[in-house]
Scaffold this active site. Sequence first.
Site, PDB file in Angstrom:
ATOM      1  N   CYS A   1     -14.375   4.046 -15.806  1.00  0.00           N
ATOM      2  CA  CYS A   1     -14.253   3.320 -14.688  1.00  0.00           C
ATOM      3  C   CYS A   1     -13.781   4.140 -13.275  1.00  0.00           C
ATOM      4  O   CYS A   1     -12.852   4.599 -13.142  1.00  0.00           O
ATOM      5  CB  CYS A   1     -13.001   2.203 -14.691  1.00  0.00           C
ATOM      6  SG  CYS A   1     -12.085   1.328 -13.377  1.00  0.00           S
TER       7      CYS A   1
ATOM      8  N   CYS B   1     -10.523   3.169 -11.396  1.00  0.00           N
ATOM      9  CA  CYS B   1      -9.478   3.666 -12.259  1.00  0.00           C
ATOM     10  C   CYS B   1      -9.186   5.187 -12.027  1.00  0.00           C
ATOM     11  O   CYS B   1      -7.790   5.799 -11.904  1.00  0.00           O
ATOM     12  CB  CYS B   1      -9.815   3.461 -13.816  1.00  0.00           C
ATOM     13  SG  CYS B   1      -9.896   1.790 -14.239  1.00  0.00           S
TER      14      CYS B   1
END
Length: 98
Positions: A23, A26
Amino acid sequence: MNDFQEIIKSSKPTLVDFFATWCGPCKMQAPILEQVKEKIGDKGTIVKVDIDKNADLAARFRVQSVPTLILFKDGEPVWRTVGVQQAELLAEKIMEHA
């Protein structure tokens, strides 16, 4: 992550970052969490949970997108947000519950 329940039961606020290694947002959140840790010192705890390795936890807390940040105090979720968050906001939320 067997000790997860013990970690979130703390009377100190615990910010849990539900993330995934693939991600992009993230990866942006990670250094921000380091800044938050510096700001709050020992007044709170920050824990990262990889949703791919801990799918049961992600399902239990209804994590549908990452990053999802949930703040726990005494085992109960007291605040939650989705997406990249700034250090000031996260530190403020943790200190509110410290």
